[in-house]
Design a protein around this motif. Structure first.
Motif, PDB file in Angstrom:
ATOM      1  N   LEU A  81       5.765   9.043 -12.442  1.00 62.77           N
ATOM      2  CA  LEU A  81       4.678  10.003 -12.253  1.00 62.77           C
ATOM      3  C   LEU A  81       5.196  11.353 -12.540  1.00 62.77           C
ATOM      4  N   VAL A  82       6.296  11.842 -12.279  1.00 59.86           N
ATOM      5  CA  VAL A  82       6.818  13.205 -12.660  1.00 59.86           C
ATOM      6  C   VAL A  82       6.946  13.260 -14.335  1.00 59.86           C
ATOM      7  N   ASP A  83       7.541  12.039 -14.802  1.00 57.76           N
ATOM      8  CA  ASP A  83       7.545  12.105 -16.323  1.00 57.76           C
ATOM      9  C   ASP A  83       6.456  12.041 -17.015  1.00 57.76           C
ATOM     10  N   ASN A  84       5.374  11.382 -16.512  1.00 61.82           N
ATOM     11  CA  ASN A  84       3.894  11.419 -17.171  1.00 61.82           C
ATOM     12  C   ASN A  84       3.057  12.515 -16.996  1.00 61.82           C
ATOM     13  N   LEU A  85       3.370  13.112 -15.816  1.00 61.20           N
ATOM     14  CA  LEU A  85       2.517  14.460 -15.470  1.00 61.20           C
ATOM     15  C   LEU A  85       3.044  15.748 -16.155  1.00 61.20           C
ATOM     16  N   LYS A  86       4.298  15.540 -16.372  1.00 64.06           N
ATOM     17  CA  LYS A  86       5.005  16.915 -16.644  1.00 64.06           C
ATOM     18  C   LYS A  86       4.799  17.287 -18.168  1.00 64.06           C
ATOM     19  N   GLY A  87       4.594  18.694 -18.427  1.00 61.46           N
ATOM     20  CA  GLY A  87       4.365  19.100 -19.728  1.00 61.46           C
ATOM     21  C   GLY A  87       2.724  19.318 -20.041  1.00 61.46           C
ATOM     22  N   GLU A  88       2.100  18.086 -20.238  1.00 58.95           N
ATOM     23  CA  GLU A  88       0.939  18.087 -20.796  1.00 58.95           C
ATOM     24  C   GLU A  88      -0.224  18.545 -19.710  1.00 58.95           C
TER      25      GLU A  88
ATOM     26  N   PRO B 232      -4.925   8.798 -12.524  1.00 58.29           N
ATOM     27  CA  PRO B 232      -5.836   9.739 -13.294  1.00 58.29           C
ATOM     28  C   PRO B 232      -4.809  10.246 -14.540  1.00 58.29           C
ATOM     29  N   PHE B 233      -5.355  10.542 -15.636  1.00 55.26           N
ATOM     30  CA  PHE B 233      -4.681  11.064 -16.808  1.00 55.26           C
ATOM     31  C   PHE B 233      -3.785   9.890 -17.634  1.00 55.26           C
ATOM     32  N   ILE B 234      -3.098   9.141 -16.765  1.00 58.85           N
ATOM     33  CA  ILE B 234      -2.056   8.284 -17.060  1.00 58.85           C
ATOM     34  C   ILE B 234      -2.653   6.758 -17.500  1.00 58.85           C
ATOM     35  N   GLY B 235      -3.555   6.190 -16.595  1.00 56.28           N
ATOM     36  CA  GLY B 235      -4.013   4.990 -16.701  1.00 56.28           C
ATOM     37  C   GLY B 235      -2.988   4.114 -15.910  1.00 56.28           C
ATOM     38  N   GLU B 236      -2.913   2.808 -16.299  1.00 61.60           N
ATOM     39  CA  GLU B 236      -2.391   1.700 -15.441  1.00 61.60           C
ATOM     40  C   GLU B 236      -0.869   1.655 -15.471  1.00 61.60           C
TER      41      GLU B 236
ATOM     42  N   LEU C 257       0.944  19.244 -15.823  1.00 63.14           N
ATOM     43  CA  LEU C 257       1.727  20.264 -14.937  1.00 63.14           C
ATOM     44  C   LEU C 257       2.911  20.704 -15.401  1.00 63.14           C
ATOM     45  N   ILE C 258       3.422  21.736 -15.125  1.00 67.33           N
ATOM     46  CA  ILE C 258       4.687  22.182 -15.641  1.00 67.33           C
ATOM     47  C   ILE C 258       5.812  21.682 -14.900  1.00 67.33           C
ATOM     48  N   ASN C 259       5.804  21.798 -13.337  1.00 67.76           N
ATOM     49  CA  ASN C 259       6.843  21.331 -12.627  1.00 67.76           C
ATOM     50  C   ASN C 259       6.313  20.442 -11.352  1.00 67.76           C
ATOM     51  N   PRO C 260       5.737  19.142 -11.777  1.00 69.62           N
ATOM     52  CA  PRO C 260       5.131  18.482 -10.490  1.00 69.62           C
ATOM     53  C   PRO C 260       5.973  18.019  -9.540  1.00 69.62           C
ATOM     54  N   ARG C 261       5.984  18.137  -8.492  1.00 69.96           N
ATOM     55  CA  ARG C 261       6.251  17.780  -7.311  1.00 69.96           C
ATOM     56  C   ARG C 261       5.488  16.462  -6.707  1.00 69.96           C
TER      57      ARG C 261
ATOM     58  N   VAL D  80       0.741  -1.225   0.023  1.00 70.12           N
ATOM     59  CA  VAL D  80      -0.026  -0.020   0.081  1.00 70.12           C
ATOM     60  C   VAL D  80       0.845   1.210   0.100  1.00 70.12           C
ATOM     61  N   VAL D  81       0.754   2.053  -0.984  1.00 71.38           N
ATOM     62  CA  VAL D  81       1.411   3.484  -1.138  1.00 71.38           C
ATOM     63  C   VAL D  81       0.637   4.586  -1.073  1.00 71.38           C
ATOM     64  N   ARG D  82       1.506   5.730  -0.594  1.00 70.00           N
ATOM     65  CA  ARG D  82       0.542   6.949  -0.581  1.00 70.00           C
ATOM     66  C   ARG D  82       1.100   7.786  -1.593  1.00 70.00           C
ATOM     67  N   ILE D  83       0.518   8.480  -2.447  1.00 73.95           N
ATOM     68  CA  ILE D  83       1.081   9.363  -3.594  1.00 73.95           C
ATOM     69  C   ILE D  83       0.573  10.906  -3.325  1.00 73.95           C
ATOM     70  N   ASN D  84       1.437  11.526  -3.215  1.00 74.81           N
ATOM     71  CA  ASN D  84       1.459  13.210  -2.889  1.00 74.81           C
ATOM     72  C   ASN D  84       1.766  13.940  -4.178  1.00 74.81           C
ATOM     73  N   VAL D  85       0.906  14.785  -4.660  1.00 69.08           N
ATOM     74  CA  VAL D  85       1.342  15.667  -5.798  1.00 69.08           C
ATOM     75  C   VAL D  85       1.267  17.061  -5.005  1.00 69.08           C
ATOM     76  N   PHE D  86       2.374  17.676  -4.822  1.00 66.49           N
ATOM     77  CA  PHE D  86       1.985  19.107  -3.861  1.00 66.49           C
ATOM     78  C   PHE D  86       1.118  19.945  -4.750  1.00 66.49           C
ATOM     79  N   GLY D  87       0.208  20.538  -4.164  1.00 68.68           N
ATOM     80  CA  GLY D  87      -0.640  21.664  -4.745  1.00 68.68           C
ATOM     81  C   GLY D  87      -1.634  21.006  -5.353  1.00 68.68           C
ATOM     82  N   GLU D  88      -1.582  19.648  -5.763  1.00 69.56           N
ATOM     83  CA  GLU D  88      -2.743  19.079  -6.438  1.00 69.56           C
ATOM     84  C   GLU D  88      -3.458  17.944  -5.865  1.00 69.56           C
ATOM     85  N   PRO D  89      -4.709  18.312  -5.120  1.00 65.34           N
ATOM     86  CA  PRO D  89      -5.218  17.502  -4.228  1.00 65.34           C
ATOM     87  C   PRO D  89      -5.897  16.256  -5.138  1.00 65.34           C
ATOM     88  N   ASP D  90      -6.314  16.599  -6.304  1.00 64.05           N
ATOM     89  CA  ASP D  90      -7.076  15.522  -7.105  1.00 64.05           C
ATOM     90  C   ASP D  90      -6.135  14.505  -7.374  1.00 64.05           C
TER      91      ASP D  90
END
Length: 177
Positions: free
Chosen positions: A81-88, A62-66, A90-94, A35-45
């Motif tokens: 997650l950073v690689d998949n969220l960056k650009g399209e 979300p947005f990425i899939g499996e 979020l600008i600089n996901p933490r 069981v893991v916890r994922i936190n994206v700073f400033g992005e509660p969704d």
């Protein structure tokens, strides 16, 4: 004065404990049941308190899939997650990923309460036996085998001081009198 010393000692112990946990998580390879916890700073969704990995060692995001997490560390999942969220998206996901609960280990044979038990970092076979209610009167402390989760076809001999890993299957045989 005493209170200040006490609190600085307490803070030092907490920092050491946190570093030990972080070091354990940095090399720990994820697998089914963790069981893991994922936190994206400033992005509660995009942040999740608890995600249990599927039998295949994956999770849906979300947005990425499996995403396949099996065999990867928490920091490798962060980078994925950073690689998949960056650009399209979020600008600089933490992103931070931490392990909340490790998969179970299993113990059978000559213990009083065989079954699956939650893994705890630093667990030895001696402590695992204690969790299982102790050894029966017929148990052998010399005929113990462990099948590691990642190497299922190679049982290894063990002693009571052997480290237990998440997903291990421990068998304690009868002793001959």
């Amino acid at each position: 004065m005493f209170i200040r010393i006490f609190f600085s000692m307490l803070l030092g112990m907490l920092l050491i404990s946190g570093n030990a946990q972080a070091e354990g998580n940095s090399t720990y390879k994820l697998a089914s049941g963790d069981v893991v916890r994922i936190n994206v700073f400033g992005e509660p969704d995009l942040s999740f308190e608890e995600i249990r990995l599927t039998d295949a060692g994956t999770f849906s995001y979300p947005f990425i899939g499996e995403l396949r997490a099996k065999g990867k560390t928490a920091s490798e999942i962060e980078q994925m997650l950073v690689d998949n969220l960056k650009g399209e998206y979020l600008i600089n996901p933490r992103v931070s990923v931490s392990v909340l609960a490790y998969r179970e280990f299993f113990i059978s044979g000559e213990v009083k309460e065989p079954g699956g038990y939650p893994f705890q970092p630093g667990l030895t076979l001696r402590r695992a036996v204690a969790l299982a209610g102790g050894l029966t009167e017929r148990a052998s402390t010399k005929r113990i085998t462990i099948v590691r989760d990642q190497d299922a076809d190679k049982p290894i001999s063990a002693t009571l001081d052997t480290k237990v890993l998440p997903g291990d299957t421990i068998t304690i045989d009868q002793g001959f009198f």
